[in-house]
Design an enzyme around this catalytic site. Structure first.
Site, PDB file in Angstrom:
ATOM      1  N   SER A  21     -13.371  33.972 -41.494  1.00 61.28           N
ATOM      2  CA  SER A  21     -14.686  33.923 -42.038  1.00 61.28           C
ATOM      3  C   SER A  21     -15.563  34.331 -42.671  1.00 61.28           C
ATOM      4  O   SER A  21     -15.528  35.600 -41.339  1.00 61.28           O
ATOM      5  CB  SER A  21     -14.633  32.456 -42.493  1.00 61.28           C
ATOM      6  OG  SER A  21     -14.717  31.791 -43.918  1.00 61.28           O
ATOM      7  N   ASN A  22     -16.575  34.069 -43.043  1.00 64.46           N
ATOM      8  CA  ASN A  22     -17.341  34.742 -43.411  1.00 64.46           C
ATOM      9  C   ASN A  22     -18.531  34.065 -43.432  1.00 64.46           C
ATOM     10  O   ASN A  22     -18.019  32.719 -44.002  1.00 64.46           O
ATOM     11  CB  ASN A  22     -17.528  36.219 -44.230  1.00 64.46           C
ATOM     12  CG  ASN A  22     -16.797  35.206 -45.395  1.00 64.46           C
ATOM     13  OD1 ASN A  22     -18.118  34.528 -46.037  1.00 64.46           O
ATOM     14  ND2 ASN A  22     -15.737  35.481 -46.029  1.00 64.46           N
ATOM     15  N   ALA A  23     -20.296  34.672 -43.796  1.00 58.43           N
ATOM     16  CA  ALA A  23     -20.931  33.805 -44.015  1.00 58.43           C
ATOM     17  C   ALA A  23     -21.408  33.089 -45.211  1.00 58.43           C
ATOM     18  O   ALA A  23     -22.280  33.036 -45.140  1.00 58.43           O
ATOM     19  CB  ALA A  23     -22.052  34.398 -42.589  1.00 58.43           C
ATOM     20  N   SER A  24     -20.169  33.205 -45.928  1.00 55.49           N
ATOM     21  CA  SER A  24     -20.391  33.435 -48.114  1.00 55.49           C
ATOM     22  C   SER A  24     -21.348  31.863 -47.614  1.00 55.49           C
ATOM     23  O   SER A  24     -20.525  31.125 -47.696  1.00 55.49           O
ATOM     24  CB  SER A  24     -19.420  33.365 -48.620  1.00 55.49           C
ATOM     25  OG  SER A  24     -19.722  33.500 -50.158  1.00 55.49           O
TER      26      SER A  24
END
Ligand code: CTP
Length: 219
Positions: A21-24
């Protein structure tokens, strides 16, 4: 307007309990949903998992993966006047996610990834455009560009390549932050720069610009 907004970072599963995933944080997408509702628009919010409180008056569509987000956008796109893709959609997903939890072997491992569909590009390609023959309203498609260098050049390339009506360029510092520096470009107009502003203030400005674009539909 009926505004379709996407928010949050997608999860691409490696096995049933692990994902890429990502840090959004989803803050920008949710701020946009709140600003749009406040301005009197109908909002559908397609959201990946976030810790944000859903705005009560929005129709909420929960998704996890880029593929699910694409399906949800395809389902709702034809009925919207404006799509704002604020979600951080994964560009790659595992080719063969394991059906059961992967056991450690003590050796190094490689996970093969394949590209996901660029949802924004799909929307730019399929949006309704203003036509003299068919008396239909045009659809406005707004994208974000997260760039760490050559921000304007790269964002402008995305604006053109994805056939967008507006691009909001920001930098990695915006991720998870409450305040942000952004630059907005609409084809044939000059850059609008907003510095050190809350995501609520940025969202209000973006919604205001989409309203102006929507009005040109009727001219
Ligand atoms: N986006 C999308 N579908 C994807 C990837 C991104 O719709 N599979 C959208 C995002 O929601 C955002 C825009 O595309 O509005 C730009 O995302 P960004 O990550 O900045 O750029 P990419 O187009 O993915 O290109 P790159 O990673 O090479 O910068």
């Amino acid at each position: 307007m009926r505004i379709l907004i996407t928010a949050g970072g997608t999860r691409e599963y490696i096995d049933p309990v692990r994902f890429i995933s990502n840090a959004s944080s989803g803050k920008m997408g949710y701020a946009l949903a709140r600003a749009a509702l406040k301005a009197g628009h109908k909002v559908t919010l397609i959201t990946a998992l976030t810790s944000q409180k859903p705005p009560g008056a929005a129709k909420l569509v929960n998704v996890e993966t880029a593929a699910q987000m694409f399906e949800a956008v395809k389902k709702h796109f034809s009925r919207c006047d404006c799509l704002i893709m604020a979600a951080a959609v994964a560009d790659y997903t595992p080719v063969r996610p394991a059906g059961t939890k992967i056991k450690k072997t003590g050796k190094s491992m490689t996970i093969k990834l394949k590209p996901t569909t660029d949802i924004l590009k799909w929307a730019g390609k399929h949006k309704k455009v203003k036509s003299k023959k068919v008396k239909s309203k045009r659809q406005i498609v707004v994208g974000f560009a997260l760039e760490d260098k050559a921000i304007r050049v790269r964002a402008q390339k995305k604006l053109k390549d994805k056939n967008l009506d507006m691009i909001v360029a920001n930098s990695p510092a915006a991720i998870g932050a409450d305040k942000s520096n952004i630059q907005i470009k609409i084809p044939n107009s000059s850059w609008v720069k907003i510095q050190n502003a809350t995501k609520a203030a940025i969202a209000k400005k973006i919604i205001c610009l989409t309203e102006k674009l929507h009005l040109t539909t009727f001219k």
